[in-house]
Scaffold this motif. Structure first.
Motif, mmCIF file in Angstrom:
data_model
loop_
_atom_site.group_PDB
_atom_site.id
_atom_site.type_symbol
_atom_site.label_atom_id
_atom_site.label_comp_id
_atom_site.label_asym_id
_atom_site.label_seq_id
_atom_site.Cartn_x
_atom_site.Cartn_y
_atom_site.Cartn_z
ATOM 1 N N THR A 123 0.824 -1.207 0.000
ATOM 2 C CA THR A 123 0.000 0.000 0.000
ATOM 3 C C THR A 123 0.858 1.256 0.000
ATOM 4 O OG1 THR A 123 -1.754 -1.186 1.167
ATOM 5 C CG2 THR A 123 -1.838 1.200 1.251
ATOM 6 N N THR A 151 -11.735 1.711 6.544
ATOM 7 C CA THR A 151 -11.710 2.653 5.417
ATOM 8 C C THR A 151 -12.842 3.672 5.561
ATOM 9 O OG1 THR A 151 -10.765 0.931 4.007
ATOM 10 C CG2 THR A 151 -11.737 2.820 2.902
ATOM 11 N N GLY A 154 -12.045 6.289 7.973
ATOM 12 C CA GLY A 154 -10.911 7.138 7.641
ATOM 13 C C GLY A 154 -9.571 6.663 8.168
ATOM 14 N N ARG A 157 -7.024 4.165 3.651
ATOM 15 C CA ARG A 157 -7.433 4.745 2.372
ATOM 16 C C ARG A 157 -8.033 3.659 1.495
ATOM 17 N NH1 ARG A 157 -7.274 10.037 3.622
ATOM 18 N NH2 ARG A 157 -5.327 10.530 4.649
ATOM 19 N N LYS A 159 -7.380 2.898 -1.365
ATOM 20 C CA LYS A 159 -6.376 2.243 -2.211
ATOM 21 C C LYS A 159 -5.816 0.969 -1.578
ATOM 22 C CE LYS A 159 -3.605 5.773 -2.410
ATOM 23 N NZ LYS A 159 -2.484 6.672 -2.736
ATOM 24 N N PRO A 186 1.949 6.186 -2.493
ATOM 25 C CA PRO A 186 1.292 7.111 -1.563
ATOM 26 C C PRO A 186 1.381 8.530 -2.106
ATOM 27 C CG PRO A 186 3.422 6.410 -0.699
ATOM 28 C CD PRO A 186 3.191 5.627 -1.958
ATOM 29 N N GLU A 189 -1.580 13.683 -0.006
ATOM 30 C CA GLU A 189 -2.918 13.744 0.577
ATOM 31 C C GLU A 189 -3.173 12.595 1.575
ATOM 32 O OE1 GLU A 189 -2.422 13.926 -2.849
ATOM 33 O OE2 GLU A 189 -2.500 16.116 -2.788
ATOM 34 N N ASP A 190 -2.446 11.502 1.392
ATOM 35 C CA ASP A 190 -2.605 10.370 2.304
ATOM 36 C C ASP A 190 -2.143 10.722 3.721
ATOM 37 O OD1 ASP A 190 -3.564 8.773 0.284
ATOM 38 O OD2 ASP A 190 -1.627 7.877 -0.178
#
Length: 196
Positions: A123, A151, A154, A157, A159, A186, A189-190
């Motif tokens: 990830t 997810t 929050g 993510r 993804k 990544p 924003e992650d």
């Protein structure tokens, strides 16, 4: 040339025999498709079944076992290569280094630890190796629901689901393993908090 497929699975002898049978079928399919096996280096339960299934079909097998588990998991001396590591962390690192893809079967906390380490690294874009869960009996259904919840809340993510394949089908699992992986990176924003 085939893939070196690392299989994470149970070493417990107190499980439903269906899981041991699945592991043997996985080993046979590794051989049938021209791949090799990287395993935890033990002869018991699913771990032993996958290695025997692969070898019986003519596949090369590499076992990686920590010194402290030699007696409990009973080292797979029939492996073409048996590597004894000083501890669990170095075992996982060696298995990771020697593998092109990862297949996760139903298992316990050790299997979950292996799954989460590889999944997290995938990830975060730290590797591009395929990762697939094969779960024909739904053992991991609660885990999947938990990951959806995390997810939704929050904590993870969306993804994370791009980084893993999840199937109940043996054939589909291998088809996924043999695909070119999607690159996951990544983004800033992650890691940036949303403004209130």
């Amino acid at each position: 040339m085939g893939l070196a497929i690392c299989v994470f699975c149970a070493s417990s002898s107190k499980i439903d025999p269906r899981h041991v049978e699945l592991a043997g079928r996985v080993g046979a399919e590794i051989a049938r498709r021209g791949h090799s096996l990287v395993s935890g280096g033990g002869t018991v339960s699913c771990m032993g079944a996958v290695a025997r299934g692969a070898r019986d079909g003519g596949a090369r097998t590499v076992g990686v076992i920590p010194e402290g588990l030699l007696a409990y998991e009973i080292a797979d001396q029939a492996s073409e290569e048996l590597i004894v590591t000083p501890d669990m962390r170095s075992r996982k690192g060696e298995m990771d280094r020697r593998s092109d893809a990862f297949l996760v079967l139903p298992g316990g906390i050790g299997t979950l630890e292996e799954l989460f380490e590889i999944w997290t690294a995938r990830t975060l874009g730290m590797h591009e190796k395929q990762l697939v869960i094969l779960d024909p009996t739904g053992v991991y259904d609660p885990l999947r629901e938990l990951m959806v919840r995390l997810t939704d809340e929050g904590f993870a993510r969306p993804k994370i689901f791009d980084a893993i394949g999840w199937t109940a089908s043996l054939d589909e699992a291998f088809d996924l393993l043999e695909r070119s992986p999607v690159r996951i990176e990544p983004t800033p924003e992650d890691y940036v908090e949303a403004e209130p």
